[in-house]
Design a protein around this motif. Sequence first.
Motif, PDB file in Angstrom:
ATOM      1  N   ASP A 269      33.281  24.044 -32.071  1.00 22.24           N
ATOM      2  CA  ASP A 269      32.970  23.485 -30.850  1.00 22.24           C
ATOM      3  C   ASP A 269      33.597  21.955 -31.288  1.00 22.24           C
ATOM      4  N   GLY A 270      34.626  21.648 -30.669  1.00 23.17           N
ATOM      5  CA  GLY A 270      35.273  20.169 -30.820  1.00 23.17           C
ATOM      6  C   GLY A 270      34.192  19.136 -30.318  1.00 23.17           C
TER       7      GLY A 270
ATOM      8  N   GLY B 205      41.084  21.206 -29.256  1.00 25.67           N
ATOM      9  CA  GLY B 205      42.002  22.257 -28.248  1.00 25.67           C
ATOM     10  C   GLY B 205      43.025  22.746 -28.941  1.00 25.67           C
TER      11      GLY B 205
ATOM     12  N   THR C 211      47.381  27.380 -27.783  1.00 26.57           N
ATOM     13  CA  THR C 211      48.354  27.935 -28.619  1.00 26.57           C
ATOM     14  C   THR C 211      48.916  27.785 -29.874  1.00 26.57           C
TER      15      THR C 211
ATOM     16  N   SER D 151      42.906  28.731 -21.052  1.00 25.58           N
ATOM     17  CA  SER D 151      43.679  27.979 -21.948  1.00 25.58           C
ATOM     18  C   SER D 151      44.963  27.956 -21.319  1.00 25.58           C
TER      19      SER D 151
ATOM     20  N   ASP E 228      39.407  24.683 -32.079  1.00 22.71           N
ATOM     21  CA  ASP E 228      39.198  25.441 -30.635  1.00 22.71           C
ATOM     22  C   ASP E 228      37.925  26.594 -30.804  1.00 22.71           C
TER      23      ASP E 228
ATOM     24  N   ARG F 236      34.476  22.734 -22.963  1.00 17.34           N
ATOM     25  CA  ARG F 236      33.314  23.409 -22.964  1.00 17.34           C
ATOM     26  C   ARG F 236      32.456  23.014 -23.903  1.00 17.34           C
TER      27      ARG F 236
HETATM   28  C1  LIG Z   1      45.277  22.985 -22.684  1.00 20.47           C
HETATM   29  S1  LIG Z   1      44.381  23.838 -23.839  1.00 20.47           S
HETATM   30  C2  LIG Z   1      45.112  23.300 -25.363  1.00 20.47           C
HETATM   31  C3  LIG Z   1      46.560  23.466 -25.346  1.00 20.47           C
HETATM   32  C4  LIG Z   1      47.043  23.325 -26.882  1.00 20.47           C
HETATM   33  N1  LIG Z   1      46.845  21.821 -27.324  1.00 20.47           N
HETATM   34  C5  LIG Z   1      48.279  23.924 -26.921  1.00 20.47           C
HETATM   35  O1  LIG Z   1      49.144  22.998 -27.435  1.00 20.47           O
HETATM   36  O2  LIG Z   1      48.508  24.884 -26.558  1.00 20.47           O
HETATM   37  C6  LIG Z   1      42.763  23.366 -23.726  1.00 20.47           C
HETATM   38  C7  LIG Z   1      41.996  24.072 -24.825  1.00 20.47           C
HETATM   39  O3  LIG Z   1      41.008  23.292 -25.390  1.00 20.47           O
HETATM   40  C8  LIG Z   1      39.896  24.325 -25.818  1.00 20.47           C
HETATM   41  N2  LIG Z   1      38.550  23.767 -25.598  1.00 20.47           N
HETATM   42  C9  LIG Z   1      37.590  23.950 -24.616  1.00 20.47           C
HETATM   43  N3  LIG Z   1      36.468  23.174 -24.977  1.00 20.47           N
HETATM   44  C10 LIG Z   1      36.643  23.161 -26.492  1.00 20.47           C
HETATM   45  C11 LIG Z   1      35.824  22.647 -27.259  1.00 20.47           C
HETATM   46  N4  LIG Z   1      34.398  22.463 -27.041  1.00 20.47           N
HETATM   47  N5  LIG Z   1      36.109  22.564 -28.692  1.00 20.47           N
HETATM   48  C12 LIG Z   1      37.370  22.822 -29.195  1.00 20.47           C
HETATM   49  N6  LIG Z   1      38.311  23.490 -28.006  1.00 20.47           N
HETATM   50  C13 LIG Z   1      37.806  23.472 -26.690  1.00 20.47           C
HETATM   51  C14 LIG Z   1      40.296  25.651 -24.730  1.00 20.47           C
HETATM   52  O4  LIG Z   1      39.764  26.941 -25.430  1.00 20.47           O
HETATM   53  C15 LIG Z   1      41.745  25.578 -24.635  1.00 20.47           C
HETATM   54  O5  LIG Z   1      42.402  26.406 -25.587  1.00 20.47           O
END
Ligand SMILES: C[S@@+](CC[C@H](N)C(=O)[O-])C[C@H]1O[C@@H](n2cnc3c(N)ncnc32)[C@H](O)[C@@H]1O
Length: 375
Positions: free
Chosen positions: A165-166, A116, A119, A87, A139, A241
């Motif tokens: 799971d998004g 996602g 933070t 992340s 997330d 993911r």
């Molecule tokens: C770039 S970070 C997001 C940054 C966030 N928007 C912020 O403002 O801090 C990408 C995020 O997508 C999440 N993620 C990955 N696969 C996901 C899924 N299937 N469903 C929801 N979130 C997911 C990861 O856990 C990670 O926290």
Amino acid sequence: MTTHLAEAAAARRAELVQSLAASGDLTDPAWQAAFERVPRHVFVPYFYDHTGRRISAYEAETRDQWFDAVHEDRALVTHRTDGAATSSSSQPSLMATMLEALRVEDGVGMKVLEIGTGTGYNAALLAHRLGNGSVVTVDTEPDLVTAARARLTEAGYEPHVLLADGTYGHPDLAPYHRIIATCRIDSVPPAWVRQLAYGTGTDAGQILAPLGNALVRIHRTGPLQAEGRFLPGGAYFMPLRHGTTAGVPTRRPALPTGQARPTDIPASALADNAYRFLVSVIEPHLDWQYDLDDTGKPTAARVWSPDGAIAALHPDGTVTETGPHSLWSRLEDAYRTFTEHEEPGPERYGLTIDNDVQRVWLDAPGGPGWELRRG
Ligand SMILES: C[S@@+](CC[C@H](N)C(=O)[O-])C[C@H]1O[C@@H](n2cnc3c(N)ncnc32)[C@H](O)[C@@H]1O
């Protein structure tokens, strides 16, 4: 001490907003106000530098470095799993570009789903602009969700923050006027289209997501139909993911040894962002390894696909390959289309979704196209 920190942070945020406004990344006064107000330092109390070292607000020797970094236009890795970044807090200029591209409207009760949470910083910006009840964020990482919720509360925001799971959106609070993904997709999860509001013009439910290496913005045109275009410029995100979705292979099997053949793709094309965008869309999970010359340009490359296809581009401009499908032939077909159409950037491509078929096209829906494989 805390008041001093808050004041110093506010001054640094104002400076960052000015520089993002000057560079043209943040032009909407309402988003400028949100970036000025929402304290990024609260959402990013520590991050990991490129060596994996933790740079934290809580440790005296890293505190100044932390404070500077959270007020610069930098993406910061905030979570690691087995040594890999899982992340991050995205680069503020890219966040600003995405929020502006989301085309939200104030005072009309727009509801936004963010995939996602990370933070929680982006969710806070959305909640600042649209109100707590209008923002839903999900997330998959339990510790991220717990921490984001606490930091949002500390900063005075209370959007819906859910562990989920998004890929499946969040049907309970649908329909959404906007869905924004802050993780990279290879194709659009059908649930997102189904959970979009209907409407016309900017009222039509819209999805903004990094697909391959660029942002795509599509609007709903039917029950499981949507269409739209890619936006100019690159957007590099961590992958969504989902279950066993193939990722980058963790080991690199031996290279092919057969007969080399000539190829149309020059090694220099592998460093061309426009061609790389097309490759990121049609072959999203490739693992590349390059030989570079003194100026950093590729002279040779090896590439592995998760299905076992492997190709090696040699310095003499020939290629050898092996595996269940001809990976290099697919890249060559795409390269031919790319050069025949004057090396288009992402903004010349679009995406049409019609039930189970998702097709990326060039210039027009009937133009050259590539069907997306669903993960
Ligand atoms: C770039 S970070 C997001 C940054 C966030 N928007 C912020 O403002 O801090 C990408 C995020 O997508 C999440 N993620 C990955 N696969 C996901 C899924 N299937 N469903 C929801 N979130 C997911 C990861 O856990 C990670 O926290």
